[in-house]
Motif scaffolding. Structure first.
Motif: not given
Length: 302
Positions: A104-112, A170-181
């Motif tokens: 979910d892009r909105e979730g990714a933006r919020t997490l970033l 764990n899904a949030k942790e995985l997304l945090i890793f991906m946001l660093q790439t």
């Protein structure tokens, strides 16, 4: 336990039958285990998707733009409506296990916004990033990512206490890793709409984010930045069905996912999908599945 029809279009039965689990209260993840060889299996996802290999290996192609080996700890982020082709060499002593994750892009933006990853992009981790708009982003094997993938696979297979909550974390942790790439533009960027395919992708993403309420064709036309007649034509060409029928199909897919949790009632699933009448939901589900929601739930959770 087996589940029906994950959210992929034209996925071959040999892949569908190997989806062993789906889980998370907030996150839509699936685990696939494939022991036999598969040749040129084609997948077409209707939403922004993550793929990560837990064990074994496969050969991946995205839009027929060459191929690359996909091995444990490696990741792939793919925008909506891209065609993925999978080859699984075999037989092998190590079965292919991989995780799929609907993003979910909105979730990714919020997490970033909540992390300190703004300046941590490592330009060495992405093998392929086409100039201009990314067709996909490949991320080399990363020990931290591999650790998270193995944990998610364990949670999906073993169903320990508090499984869904742990999967979400764990899904949030995985997304945090991906946001660093260098996959970050795909994760948080807006879908470009200057071509018909991108416009349809924007409409599909809008559908996925609003399945809990009534969606009008006018809303989709606005999202796609097309005239109504052009939108109908391109959408029907892409999915072999009109928009409203596609929305209904996606609601059925979401209903299956929710019903696979025995704690969800038919009424709660009906409300989660925006139906004002539970009887209307039951009628719609039975029309598409040939059984009532409760019959389906008992079949997949027993």
């Amino acid at each position: 336990m087996s589940y029906r029809s994950p959210p992929h279009r034209n996925a071959p039965r040999s892949l569908l039958e190997n989806r062993t689990a789906i889980g998370g209260h907030e996150s839509t993840l699936s685990l696939y285990t494939i022991e036999e060889s598969i040749d040129r299996a084609r997948l077409r996802t209707s939403h922004l998707s993550y793929y990560g290999v837990v064990s074994g290996k496969t050969i991946m192609h995205v839009n027929d733009n060459g191929s690359f080996s996909f091995e444990p700890g490696e990741s792939l982020v793919v925008p909506p409506l891209q065609t993925i082709t999978v080859d699984v060499p075999g037989p092998s002593h190590t079965p292919l296990r991989y995780i799929t994750f609907k993003i979910d892009r909105e979730g990714a933006r919020t997490l970033l916004e909540r992390t300190t990853a703004e300046n941590s992009t490592d330009t060495s981790v992405a093998r392929h990033q086409p100039a201009g708009e990314q067709e996909y982003s490949y991320i080399d094997s990363w020990e931290g990512v591999h650790r998270v993938l193995k944990m998610i696979a364990y949670l999906l297979r073993e169903n320990p206490p508090h499984r869904d909550r742990l999967i979400d974390l764990n899904a949030k942790e995985l997304l945090i890793f991906m946001l660093q790439t260098r996959s970050r533009p795909l994760l948080v960027g807006e879908v470009s709409r200057h071509t018909s395919s991108r416009g349809i992708a924007a409409a599909v993403q809008y559908i996925q984010e609003n399945l809990d309420r009534h969606i009008s064709v006018d809303e989709l036309v606005e999202e796609a930045c097309m005239s109504k007649s052009t939108f109908y034509r391109h959408f029907s060409d892409e999915f072999d069905m009109p928009p409203l029928k596609y929305i209904t199909r996606e609601r059925v897919v979401r209903a299956r996912e929710l019903l696979s949790d025995p704690e969800n009632t038919v009424t709660s699933v009906s409300h989660a999908l925006g139906f004002s009448s539970t009887s209307h939901f039951i009628e719609m589900f039975r029309e598409h599945e040939g059984m009532t929601p409760k019959q389906y739930q008992l079949e997949v959770t027993e």
